[in-house]
Design an enzyme around this catalytic site. Structure first.
Site, PDB file in Angstrom:
ATOM      1  N   ASN A 142       1.130   3.828  -3.164  1.00  0.00           N
ATOM      2  CA  ASN A 142       0.784   5.260  -3.055  1.00  0.00           C
ATOM      3  C   ASN A 142       1.841   6.155  -3.695  1.00  0.00           C
ATOM      4  OD1 ASN A 142      -1.698   4.965  -1.922  1.00  0.00           O
ATOM      5  ND2 ASN A 142      -1.074   5.472   0.174  1.00  0.00           N
ATOM      6  N   GLU A 187       0.827  -1.215   0.000  1.00  0.00           N
ATOM      7  CA  GLU A 187       0.000   0.000   0.000  1.00  0.00           C
ATOM      8  C   GLU A 187       0.858   1.261   0.000  1.00  0.00           C
ATOM      9  OE1 GLU A 187      -3.051  -0.159  -0.577  1.00  0.00           O
ATOM     10  OE2 GLU A 187      -3.595  -2.201   0.006  1.00  0.00           O
ATOM     11  N   ARG A 193      -9.842   4.331  -7.264  1.00  0.00           N
ATOM     12  CA  ARG A 193      -9.219   3.652  -6.134  1.00  0.00           C
ATOM     13  C   ARG A 193     -10.139   3.598  -4.919  1.00  0.00           C
ATOM     14  NH1 ARG A 193      -4.384   2.068  -6.709  1.00  0.00           N
ATOM     15  NH2 ARG A 193      -4.040   2.098  -4.485  1.00  0.00           N
TER      16      ARG A 193
END
Ligand SMILES: Nc1ncnc2c1ncn2[C@@H]1O[C@H](COP(=O)(O)OP(=O)(O)O)[C@@H](O)[C@H]1O
Ligand SMILES: Nc1ncnc2c1ncn2[C@@H]1O[C@H](COP(=O)(O)OP(=O)(O)O)[C@@H](O)[C@H]1O
Lengths: 121, 156, 156, 121
Positions: free
Chosen positions: C52, C48, C104
Site C-alpha cells: 500500500n 499488504e 487492484r
C-alpha cells in the site's frame, strides 16, 4: 531405529542410533542460533547414547556459516578425544563450498549418501 | 555509483537477529543480477559481519547493529556497524584462524574477504566497528537467480 | 508488553522492497511460537501494508517506508509508516473491495484485518499513513514452526 | 509441448501450449513485483497463442498476496471477455487459504493436478 532426541527452533534436528552410530539429520539454516541448539542437543544425545561414530546429514541444510562450522568442529574434537569419529553426509551447493574453503573436509570425511557413509564406516 | 535502491536495518545485537539481517539482505541482493551461488556468498558475508557484532562487540549486553545497503544495479554495497568495544589490531583480527574466542573458528573475516570483492574494516577501541563490503554482478537486465531456479526445476 | 526484541527497517517505497520487508519480518516473527500457517498470515499482512505504501502513498515518486516491529515472546507488534499522501476516509478504505485503483482488488486491509488479531490505521491527508498490527501466539518456550517443518519432512 | 515464453526475476514462469490450453507454471512468491511480470509475460503468450483456456499451475508458488490475486483476476477477466476460461491447479497450504478468503474460488475452478484439470476441461 529409535529417535533419541529432537529439538530446535532454527534448525530441525532429527536423531537416531543405528548400531554405535548416532545419525543426526539437520534441516534449516546452520547459523549462530542453530549452532547453539545443535551443540546442546547433540552433546546430550552423545552423552546418553555412548555412540562411537557421529554421522551428520547436511542434505537439508540450506545455509551454513563459520558459527555452524564451529559447532561441527567442536563435535569433531569431542569425538576425537574419545577415539570416535565424525562423518558428514550430503552437503549441497550452499554448504559444500564453505566446508571446502574452511579446510574441514581435510580432517572430516564427507559422503554423498548415508548409505555410502555407513558402508564405509 | 548512481544509487538505485537503498535499505537500512537496525536491530539489537542478539543471535536471533542474524537471520533477520541475512534474509533482508539476501532479498535486497536478489534485485541484482547475481547467480544463486553468489547470493549464497553474500548471505554468508552478512551473517559473519552481524554475528561478529553480536558475539564480540557488546560484552556488557546487546547494543545496536545497523546494516545499510545500496546498489546501482551493478554493484552492491553492504555496511554493518556497531558501537561496541571495537578491535585494537584489525590486521591481526583479519588473519585466518585468529579469534579471541576459543570456541570460534576465526574465519569470519576470511569468509567476508573471500566471498565479497572488497572488504574494509574500520574500528576504534571503545567506539565500535564498521565493516563495508562490496560485490559486483555481471552486466544484464534481469536478476539471474530466479531464472536459474526455474530452469533447474522445470521438467517440461 | 515487556519488549524482548525489536527491529526497524527503512526502505524507499519501490516494489522490489516489499519482498525485503516480508522476509525480514517473517524471520523476526519466527522468533515467536507461531505455527507455519500463522507465519504465512503475518507475511501476507506485511506484504499488504508495505505494498500500500508503495502503490498508493507516493504518486510523485518513492518516499520512505519505515517498518518497525517488537515482541515480548507472546505478542508481535508490526508498524508500517509512510509520509505519503494519506487516506481521507479510512473507514471507507477498509471496506472489502474498496480501491481507488481499478487494477487492484481492495483486499489489502481485509487481509491485514483477517490475518492479524488487531489492526489500527491512522492517516492524515498530506501527512502519511501508519498501520499498526498485532498478533499473539500460543504460550510456549520454543517456536513451533521449525519443529513442524522438521516433522513434516522427517521420514525415519 | 513447445515453450512459449519464459521470463522472470521474482517468479520463474514456465509456459507451454497443449492443444488450445496455455499451461503456465509459476514458481516463487507472487507479490507486487512478480504480479507485474506475470501479467506482462502471460498477456504476451495469450496474444501469440490464441489459447482458449489458461491453466495456471500454482503448486510451486510459496506465497501470494492481493497483488498476486489481482494479476490472476485480471487474466480471468480477459479470458472471460473472449469466451475463454482460467483454471487453477495445485495451490498449496500457503496459497489456498488466500484464494478461498478472496472469493476467487467461487468464480475460478481449482484442481489438484494438471491431469485432473485437463481431463475436466
Ligand atoms: N564487531 C566486532 N567487535 C569487536 N571485535 C570484533 C568484531 N568483529 C571481529 N572482532 C574481533 O576479531 C576477531 C576475528 O574475527 P573473525 O575473523 O570474524 O573470527 P571469529 O568471529 O570466529 O572470532 C574476533 O575474535 C574478535 O576478537
Ligand atoms: N499507505 C497508503 N497511502 C495512501 N492511500 C492508501 C494507503 N493504503 C491504502 N490506501 C487507500 O486505501 C484503499 C484500500 O486499500 P486496500 O484495502 O489495501 O486495497 P488496494 O491496495 O487493493 O487498493 C486504496 O485503494 C488506497 O486508496
Amino acid at each position: 531405529m529409535a529417535e533419541v532426541a529432537k529439538g530446535g527452533t532454527a534448525v530441525a534436528i532429527e536423531q537416531h542410533l543405528t548400531g554405535r552410530t548416532l545419525v543426526v539429520r539437520l534441516q534449516g539454516e546452520l547459523d549462530l542460533v542453530a549452532a547453539e541448539e545443535f551443540r546442546r542437543e547433540v552433546e546430550k544425545a552423545l552423552d546418553q547414547s555412548g555412540a562411537r561414530t557421529l554421522l551428520l546429514n547436511l542434505s537439508q541444510v540450506s545455509f551454513i556459516d563459520s558459527s555452524g562450522l564451529g559447532a561441527i568442529l567442536g563435535r569433531y574434537r569431542r569425538m576425537s578425544q574419545q577415539q570416535g569419529r565424525v562423518i558428514l553426509v550430503g552437503a549441497g551447493a550452499a554448504v559444500l563450498p564453505i566446508l571446502e574453503l574452511s579446510g574441514l573436509l581435510r580432517i572430516i570425511a564427507h559422503y554423498e549418501t548415508e548409505h555410502q557413509a555407513l558402508a564405509a564406516s | 555509483m548512481e544509487v538505485r535502491n537503498t535499505m537500512q536495518l537496525e536491530i539489537p545485537a542478539v543471535p536471533e537477529n542474524v537471520g533477520v539481517a541475512r534474509l533482508a539482505l539476501g532479498s535486497f541482493a536478489s534485485q541484482l543480477n547475481f547467480t544463486l551461488a553468489e547470493l549464497d556468498e553474500i548471505k554468508v558475508a552478512v551473517s559473519e559481519a552481524v554475528t561478529n557484532s553480536v558475539v564480540h562487540a557488546y560484552p556488557e549486553g546487546p547494543g545496536p547493529v545497523v546494516v545499510t545497503a545500496e546498489h546501482d544495479g551493478r554493484e552492491l554495497m553492504i555496511r554493518v556497524r556497531d558501537s561496541g568495544k571495537g578491535i585494537a589490531d584489525v590486521a591481526q583480527a583479519r588473519q585466518p584462524s585468529f579469534s579471541t574466542d576459543p570456541e570460534r573458528m576465526g574465519l569470519g573475516f576470511v569468509f567476508m574477504d573471500s566471498f565479497m570483492d572488497q572488504l574494509e574494516v574500520e574500528s576504534r577501541p571503545g567506539q565500535g566497528t564498521t565493516v563495508t563490503m562490496r560485490k559486483r554482478c555481471q552486466a544484464g537486465q534481469q536478476p539471474q537467480a530466479a531464472a536459474e531456479e526455474g530452469s533447474a526445476r522445470s521438467g517440461g
